[in-house]
Design an enzyme around this catalytic site. Structure first.
Site, PDB file in Angstrom:
ATOM      1  N   HIS A 306      -7.421  41.706   2.583  1.00 17.58           N
ATOM      2  CA  HIS A 306      -6.258  40.922   2.978  1.00 17.58           C
ATOM      3  C   HIS A 306      -5.938  39.963   1.854  1.00 17.58           C
ATOM      4  CE1 HIS A 306      -3.654  38.319   5.325  1.00 17.58           C
ATOM      5  NE2 HIS A 306      -3.568  39.315   6.185  1.00 17.58           N
ATOM      6  N   ASP A 363      -5.820  45.174  11.598  1.00 22.34           N
ATOM      7  CA  ASP A 363      -5.358  46.536  11.860  1.00 22.34           C
ATOM      8  C   ASP A 363      -6.490  47.544  11.973  1.00 22.34           C
ATOM      9  OD1 ASP A 363      -2.672  45.986  11.978  1.00 22.34           O
ATOM     10  OD2 ASP A 363      -2.549  45.854   9.803  1.00 22.34           O
TER      11      ASP A 363
HETATM   12  N1  ACO Z   1     -10.152  49.428  -0.430  1.00 20.02           N
HETATM   13  C1  ACO Z   1     -10.736  49.433  -1.657  1.00 20.02           C
HETATM   14  N2  ACO Z   1     -10.550  48.474  -2.583  1.00 20.02           N
HETATM   15  C2  ACO Z   1      -9.735  47.463  -2.281  1.00 20.02           C
HETATM   16  C3  ACO Z   1      -9.069  47.379  -1.039  1.00 20.02           C
HETATM   17  C4  ACO Z   1      -9.303  48.403  -0.085  1.00 20.02           C
HETATM   18  N3  ACO Z   1      -8.721  48.392   1.105  1.00 20.02           N
HETATM   19  N4  ACO Z   1      -8.298  46.266  -1.003  1.00 20.02           N
HETATM   20  C5  ACO Z   1      -8.472  45.663  -2.173  1.00 20.02           C
HETATM   21  N5  ACO Z   1      -9.343  46.379  -2.953  1.00 20.02           N
HETATM   22  C6  ACO Z   1      -9.851  46.012  -4.285  1.00 20.02           C
HETATM   23  C7  ACO Z   1      -8.797  46.239  -5.363  1.00 20.02           C
HETATM   24  O1  ACO Z   1      -8.909  47.531  -5.924  1.00 20.02           O
HETATM   25  C8  ACO Z   1      -9.138  45.154  -6.347  1.00 20.02           C
HETATM   26  O2  ACO Z   1     -10.276  45.573  -7.090  1.00 20.02           O
HETATM   27  P1  ACO Z   1     -10.431  45.127  -8.655  1.00 20.02           P
HETATM   28  O3  ACO Z   1     -10.529  43.623  -8.606  1.00 20.02           O
HETATM   29  O4  ACO Z   1     -11.686  45.803  -9.088  1.00 20.02           O
HETATM   30  O5  ACO Z   1      -9.196  45.609  -9.350  1.00 20.02           O
HETATM   31  C9  ACO Z   1      -9.572  43.976  -5.472  1.00 20.02           C
HETATM   32  O6  ACO Z   1     -10.084  44.603  -4.270  1.00 20.02           O
HETATM   33  C10 ACO Z   1      -8.456  43.011  -5.103  1.00 20.02           C
HETATM   34  O7  ACO Z   1      -7.374  43.777  -4.571  1.00 20.02           O
HETATM   35  P2  ACO Z   1      -5.834  43.364  -4.652  1.00 20.02           P
HETATM   36  O8  ACO Z   1      -5.008  44.577  -4.433  1.00 20.02           O
HETATM   37  O9  ACO Z   1      -5.610  42.572  -5.894  1.00 20.02           O
HETATM   38  O10 ACO Z   1      -5.713  42.378  -3.413  1.00 20.02           O
HETATM   39  P3  ACO Z   1      -4.389  41.919  -2.739  1.00 20.02           P
HETATM   40  O11 ACO Z   1      -4.674  40.589  -2.145  1.00 20.02           O
HETATM   41  O12 ACO Z   1      -3.225  42.030  -3.657  1.00 20.02           O
HETATM   42  O13 ACO Z   1      -4.171  43.034  -1.602  1.00 20.02           O
HETATM   43  C11 ACO Z   1      -4.077  44.181   0.451  1.00 20.02           C
HETATM   44  C12 ACO Z   1      -4.344  42.841  -0.249  1.00 20.02           C
HETATM   45  C13 ACO Z   1      -2.701  44.728   0.050  1.00 20.02           C
HETATM   46  C14 ACO Z   1      -4.053  43.953   1.969  1.00 20.02           C
HETATM   47  C15 ACO Z   1      -5.188  45.189   0.045  1.00 20.02           C
HETATM   48  O14 ACO Z   1      -6.452  44.660   0.405  1.00 20.02           O
HETATM   49  C16 ACO Z   1      -4.989  46.566   0.683  1.00 20.02           C
HETATM   50  O15 ACO Z   1      -4.237  47.383   0.131  1.00 20.02           O
HETATM   51  N6  ACO Z   1      -5.668  46.846   1.843  1.00 20.02           N
HETATM   52  C17 ACO Z   1      -5.469  48.091   2.546  1.00 20.02           C
HETATM   53  C18 ACO Z   1      -4.190  48.035   3.356  1.00 20.02           C
HETATM   54  C19 ACO Z   1      -4.301  47.177   4.585  1.00 20.02           C
HETATM   55  O16 ACO Z   1      -5.254  47.264   5.364  1.00 20.02           O
HETATM   56  N7  ACO Z   1      -3.281  46.325   4.774  1.00 20.02           N
HETATM   57  C20 ACO Z   1      -3.179  45.476   5.973  1.00 20.02           C
HETATM   58  C21 ACO Z   1      -3.133  44.049   5.610  1.00 20.02           C
HETATM   59  S1  ACO Z   1      -3.184  43.092   7.074  1.00 20.02           S
HETATM   60  C22 ACO Z   1      -1.579  43.042   7.617  1.00 20.02           C
HETATM   61  O17 ACO Z   1      -0.603  43.270   6.964  1.00 20.02           O
HETATM   62  C23 ACO Z   1      -1.463  42.675   9.042  1.00 20.02           C
END
Ligand code: ACO
Length: 427
Positions: A306, A363
């Site tokens: 998140h 979720d």
């Molecule tokens: N699975 C694997 N790796 C992940 C995930 C994941 N679900 N989420 C983040 N990471 C990793 C990224 O690859 C990144 O790694 P790095 O630092 O080695 O490059 C690090 O964690 C940080 O990730 P970001 O994308 O920079 O984090 P951001 O805060 O921008 O993204 C997000 C948040 C979009 C929710 C992301 O965690 C994601 O895509 N999760 C899956 C989708 C999801 O469940 N969304 C629901 C959100 S809750 C809502 O809207 C109610």
């Protein structure tokens, strides 16, 4: 404002003093509004370090896993309140008295029917349309039916529009479902709760009485409470941005629905369920975890991570509990729940997820609950939109009540510098 200042030293050794603003909770905020006068903008794509507005509605401390609506903790609201009371709190700032609540509930329930002409609009869509596409279209189209609540500068118009949106969203959401399966639309029933009425409109048919199961009704109510608001997330910021130009509320909420549709936001519960189905058995989990960690693979564990929570999402804790209650009530042993619990266990103990503070989000469990209730995955984001409508309206109203500036970000231009134009087209 505090007495604190931040001094920014510029290249020519000149300096700019910036005020530091302090909220009642959370980080201090540097007021950069005067920076433009010094020929500088800030650069923050994705708004990871930018407060776009002042708000009194919701507070989140992502490191501590805290979520407060008007100061009330989400776990207390989910346990001791109901969705309509939470709506009142979000919209009005205080918990209602019994009399205020009755009046609020009556107003909401008396506006649940939609203009009959709107049913014709539904019939213009293909039956296999994604329900979010239909929701975007129909919500935006409400502006064509309710002309008496479109003047955003009149407080009474804003109030009427707020009630209309809150009241009609479940009716339109259920209509999306009924239309997709070719069943007749079911009219709302004012003797049922907000959640109970929604389940009734989803599952009743003219040939059979539908009795709302109180455990499922409570679970639906909790899902609605847990999704009601989440401060300046992508869809809420979209609603504020759309509203900042003075656009009508139905158009603004349609914009919010469009933004919510994305898999990184509201589409995540549908994507989580698809992922769990793809994993299908506990034995396949290590392979999916390996892929999630592989930088050359675009796969992510849906329902994990998140932007704000770098701790357990407090909503996920309640959702997990509700998930067990629903499956027990329905006497279901769900293989997907087994996969979900094992996946959660493995990920929470894996250094990759620990180091990046990736925890299950709201979720992760909601999809399993909705599926157990018999709701198809294409409807999950629609239900999220229905729940979040109150949050969007609360933010839209707050923005109007407090006065606003049109949202107009600037940019760091990295394109061509000026160059002469020569057309290659035949004249
Ligand atoms: N699975 C694997 N790796 C992940 C995930 C994941 N679900 N989420 C983040 N990471 C990793 C990224 O690859 C990144 O790694 P790095 O630092 O080695 O490059 C690090 O964690 C940080 O990730 P970001 O994308 O920079 O984090 P951001 O805060 O921008 O993204 C997000 C948040 C979009 C929710 C992301 O965690 C994601 O895509 N999760 C899956 C989708 C999801 O469940 N969304 C629901 C959100 S809750 C809502 O809207 C109610």
């Amino acid at each position: 404002m505090t007495d604190k200042k931040v001094t920014l030293t510029l290249q020519d050794n000149a300096s700019v003093e910036l005020d530091v603003m302090q909220g009642t909770l959370g980080q201090d905020v540097v007021d950069v509004r005067t920076l433009g006068n010094h020929g500088l903008f800030t650069f923050d794509p994705g708004f990871t370090s930018t407060a776009s507005c002042e708000s009194k509605i919701t507070f989140i401390d992502g490191d501590e896993g805290i979520l407060l609506h008007r100061g009330f903790p989400i776990s207390e609201l989910a346990t001791h309140s109901n969705y309509l009371e939470v709506c009142y709190i979000l919209l009005n700032g205080e918990a209602p008295t019994q009399a205020q609540f009755e009046e609020f509930r009556t107003t909401v329930t008396r506006h649940t029917m939609i203009h009959e002409q709107i049913t014709r609009l539904f019939h213009g869509f293909r039956r296999d349309s994604h329900p979010m596409a239909v929701m975007c279209g129909v919500t935006g189209a409400l502006a064509a039916f309710y002309h008496d609540s479109l003047d955003v500068n009149i407080e009474r118009h804003r109030e009427i529009a707020a009630f209309r949106l809150l009241s009609k969203m479940p009716t339109m959401a259920a209509m999306c479902y009924k239309y997709s399966i070719g069943q007749p639309f079911v009219y709302p029933r004012n003797d049922l709760s907000y959640a109970g009425n929604f389940l009734h409109m989803m599952f009743a048919t003219p040939c059979e009485e539908y009795k709302v199961n109180p455990v499922l009704e409570r679970a639906m109510d909790r899902i609605l409470i847990l999704h009601a608001d989440h401060e300046q997330n992508a869809s809420t910021s979209t609603v504020r941005t759309a509203g900042s130009s003075g656009a009508n509320p139905f158009a603004c909420i349609a914009a919010g629905i469009a933004s919510l549709w994305g898999p990184a936001h509201g589409g995540a519960n549908e994507a989580t369920l698809r992922m769990l189905e793809e994993i299908s058995t506990v034995e396949h989990i290590p392979e999916f975890v390996r892929r999630a960690k592989d930088k050359n693979d675009s796969f992510r564990l849906m329902g994990f991570g998140h932007r704000v929570y770098k701790n357990y999402d407090p909503r996920a804790t309640v959702m997990r509990e509700t998930c067990h209650e629903v499956l027990n009530e329905l006497g279901m042993k769900d293989d997907l729940l087994e996969v979900a619990m094992e996946l959660e266990h493995i990920a929470l103990n894996d250094p990759y997820f620990i180091e990046r503070k990736l925890y299950p989000n709201v979720d992760f469990y909601s999809g399993i609950i909705l599926k157990a209730m018999g709701i198809p995955s294409s409807m999950f984001t629609v239900i999220f939109a229905m729940a979040r409508t109150v949050g969007w309206i609360a933010h839209w109203k707050e923005m109007h009540d407090e006065g606003m500036k049109i949202a107009r970000p600037r940019q760091l231009y990295t394109g061509y510098t000026e160059r002469p134009f020569t057309s290659a087209l035949k004249k």
